[in-house]
Design a protein around this motif. Structure first.
Motif, PDB file in Angstrom:
ATOM      1  N   LYS A   6      38.766  45.507  35.898  1.00  0.00           N
ATOM      2  CA  LYS A   6      37.852  45.748  37.024  1.00  0.00           C
ATOM      3  C   LYS A   6      36.409  45.357  36.693  1.00  0.00           C
ATOM      4  N   PHE A  38      35.550  42.124  38.243  1.00  0.00           N
ATOM      5  CA  PHE A  38      35.471  42.103  39.717  1.00  0.00           C
ATOM      6  C   PHE A  38      34.772  43.381  40.205  1.00  0.00           C
ATOM      7  N   PRO A  39      33.525  43.597  39.809  1.00  0.00           N
ATOM      8  CA  PRO A  39      32.864  44.870  40.141  1.00  0.00           C
ATOM      9  C   PRO A  39      32.581  45.060  41.623  1.00  0.00           C
ATOM     10  N   SER A  98      34.530  43.885  44.141  1.00  0.00           N
ATOM     11  CA  SER A  98      35.751  43.861  44.952  1.00  0.00           C
ATOM     12  C   SER A  98      36.222  45.283  45.248  1.00  0.00           C
ATOM     13  N   PRO A 149      38.263  48.332  45.004  1.00  0.00           N
ATOM     14  CA  PRO A 149      39.188  48.697  43.919  1.00  0.00           C
ATOM     15  C   PRO A 149      40.649  48.793  44.367  1.00  0.00           C
ATOM     16  N   SER A 150      40.867  49.266  45.597  1.00  0.00           N
ATOM     17  CA  SER A 150      42.247  49.446  46.054  1.00  0.00           C
ATOM     18  C   SER A 150      42.974  48.116  46.237  1.00  0.00           C
ATOM     19  N   LEU A 165      42.287  45.306  44.329  1.00  0.00           N
ATOM     20  CA  LEU A 165      42.183  44.459  43.142  1.00  0.00           C
ATOM     21  C   LEU A 165      43.543  44.178  42.510  1.00  0.00           C
ATOM     22  N   ALA A 166      44.246  45.199  42.116  1.00  0.00           N
ATOM     23  CA  ALA A 166      45.549  45.000  41.455  1.00  0.00           C
ATOM     24  C   ALA A 166      46.578  44.353  42.388  1.00  0.00           C
TER      25      ALA A 166
END
Length: 584
Positions: free
Chosen positions: A349, A352-353, A355, A357-358, A360-361
């Motif tokens: 993370k 990609f600070p 983006s 968070p939910s 990202l993966a």
């Protein structure tokens, strides 16, 4: 001229065109430079090289204006002493321009037919100096060299440079010690001075070991150990192809010099976005650039590159070449990052600070990393999550919250552009499935191609996307063949719509759907080829369709989704038809 005289005031003559004070200044400099071997004197020499070259040019002009060596020596009695000091200064003789001017001055003082004792003595001293400078001991070599004195022998050049590089490398051999006292001298001061001394050497292959040693030196001190002049010289030389840097040296330069990193990114953008290239060439150029590998090693570099891509895309949202570059770069970056993950301490993370968070993966997960049966549910979840973000933005209205919401939506879209493999899978599913549950996939596709229109035209574009998809479904699945002319004309209109008040559907969206239907439908290849060729010819988008086909082929070859030999054969057949007729 054979003996070095003590430093004294130069005699001024009315006839001399040279400034006496300037002559005295440079003589004092030459004497000081020769009295000790220290980083400070190296730095001072390097800082004065350009002015020294100008002064040597003045001397050369003055020598040529004199009728004889005897006259020159009478008017400039300490000229021999000055040139002698310079001849034994390794920094001056390692600089190509300075060395050339210095040797021309010596040759200009040499008398072909000496007429007096002064000229004969000068000739003896000049021969001795030239002989020693060329590192040759026989008279024949000296005579050959003197015939071509404007360009010194390569062997001498290499020996001087190697000696210079060896001396400078010794200065940086010690690691930086932690300073227990403010009075202790940090060895990074020596490194800084050495990097300054290296500035005039950066274009010489013999200096590469020193450059590499400087760049690879660990940054263990709070001080900046490499000078800005050194880094700027490296960046300039590399950009002009006067210096060859590879691997860790190049990565280290980018890490230490923001301007060189930015120049590398803009150079890559120019080569693949402005000039254009095939998807296969794009992949090769991105990987060959070393930028993805460098970014995987240094999170800060990835953030810089991401900001450049982000800013460019804000100005050119519909630039498909730019999107392709970002996607190719991200794929290559993720591959390099996967190789480093076992020994990395930086969390994913951190790269990609900005983006959500939910997302990202789920977006960074590759289609090949989950069963094909799970693709549709995964895409439906992604679509619903993005829809919630856009709805929250719209609910913000004209408040400051709307600005923050728009930023969140843009960052979500930017991450989707980086991870467009899921958009490509959505298009494939739309071309291979029936009308059931197509809404989320069409919404995701529309959002990808029309992100920043926000709520103003989203409903209209979604309706246009559904219309295009239904037309294609009818032509490739439900209609008799050959396809009716009116349906083909409708497809052409979607790809090249007339001017209208509502902004038209992005042609890239329609082309992507069209190509995927032609590849994945159950029609015979000849029927699909006829439809595709008719539509792209009348719409004038043959190049764009060929590019989508190449991208699809590349994705299938990389294992982005499962495919059969039949699919590959259909891609090859469609590519041949489009490119062959278009080139004809």
């Amino acid at each position: 001229m054979s003996e070095v005289q003590p430093t004294g005031q130069l005699q001024h003559t009315a006839e001399s065109s040279l400034n006496v004070q300037e002559m005295q200044f440079w003589l004092d400099k030459a004497v000081a430079w020769g009295q000790a071997d220290s980083p400070d004197l190296h730095k001072d020499t390097c800082l004065h090289l350009r002015r020294l070259r100008d002064f040597l040019q003045q001397i050369l002009t003055h020598i040529h204006s004199m009728s004889s060596t005897a006259e020159t020596m009478k008017r400039l009695p300490l000229l021999g002493q000055f040139l002698g000091y310079l001849c034994w200064n390794p920094i001056v003789t390692a600089d190509d321009s300075s060395r050339g001017l210095l040797l021309q001055c010596l040759w200009g003082l040499h008398s072909e037919h000496p007429s007096n004792a002064v000229e004969r003595k000068a000739n003896q001293w000049i021969r001795k100096v030239l002989c020693q400078l060329t590192t040759e001991e026989d008279d024949i070599a000296t005579q050959v060299f003197m015939k071509h004195v404007n360009v010194p022998p390569k062997e001498y050049h290499r020996k001087v440079l190697k000696k210079m590089v060896a001396q400078l490398r010794e200065n940086i051999g010690r690691s930086c010690s932690s300073l227990s006292s403010v009075n202790r001298s940090c060895s990074c001061d020596i490194v800084l001075a050495t990097s300054d001394a290296c500035v005039p050497l950066v274009t010489y292959p013999e200096a590469v070991p020193l450059i590499s040693a400087l760049l690879q030196r660990p940054m263990t001190c709070v001080k900046e150990t490499l000078s800005e002049d050194f880094l700027e010289a490296l960046s300039s030389a590399y950009a002009s192809r006067s210096l060859s840097l590879e691997g860790q040296d190049l990565v280290s330069l980018w890490f230490r010099s923001l301007s060189s990193l930015e120049e590398a990114v803009f150079g890559l953008m120019e080569s693949v976005v402005i000039r254009g290239c095939t998807p296969q060439m794009l992949e090769q150029q991105v990987a060959h650039s070393l930028l993805p590998k460098a970014c995987a090693m240094h999170c800060s570099m990835f953030l810089v590159v991401g900001d450049i891509f982000r800013s460019t895309l804000k100005q050119a949202e519909k630039n498909e070449r730019m999107k392709s570059l970002i996607q190719s770069f991200t794929r290559s970056f993720l591959r390099e990052l996967a190789l480093l993950l076992p020994q990395m301490s930086v969390p994913l993370k951190a790269f990609f600070p900005q983006s959500p968070p939910s997302l990202l993966a789920p977006l960074l997960t590759l289609p090949s990393e989950m069963p094909q049966e799970a693709w549709r549910n995964h895409l439906n979840w992604l679509s619903r999550s993005l829809q919630r973000l856009t709805e929250e933005e719209e609910e913000g209205g004209g408040s400051g919250r709307s600005t923050r919401g728009h930023h969140r939506v843009f960052e979500a879209w930017f991450l989707l552009v980086q991870c467009a493999h899921w958009v490509h899978v959505a298009v494939q599913l739309l071309a291979t499935s029936g009308p059931e549950d197509s809404g989320p996939l069409l919404w995701l596709l529309t959002f990808y191609h029309h992100a920043t229109n926000r709520w103003h035209h989203r409903a209209a574009h979604l309706a246009q996307a559904r219309e295009a998809w239904e037309h294609l479904l009818a032509v490739f699945v439900a209609s008799p063949h050959p396809a009716p002319a009116d349906r083909l004309h409708s497809l052409v209109t979607l790809l090249s719509p007339p001017a209208q008040t509502t902004p038209p559907l992005a042609p890239s969206l329609a082309i992507s759907l069209l190509v995927n239907f032609a590849v994945f439908c159950q029609l015979p290849l000849s029927a699909s080829t006829e439809i595709l060729q008719t539509v792209v010819d009348q719409s004038g988008v043959a190049d764009e369709a060929a590019c989508v086909l190449s991208s699809l082929e590349l994705r299938l070859n990389e294992g982005g989704c499962s495919s059969s030999n039949r699919v590959h054969l259909r891609i090859e057949g469609l590519q041949y038809t489009i490119t062959h007729k278009h080139s004809a």
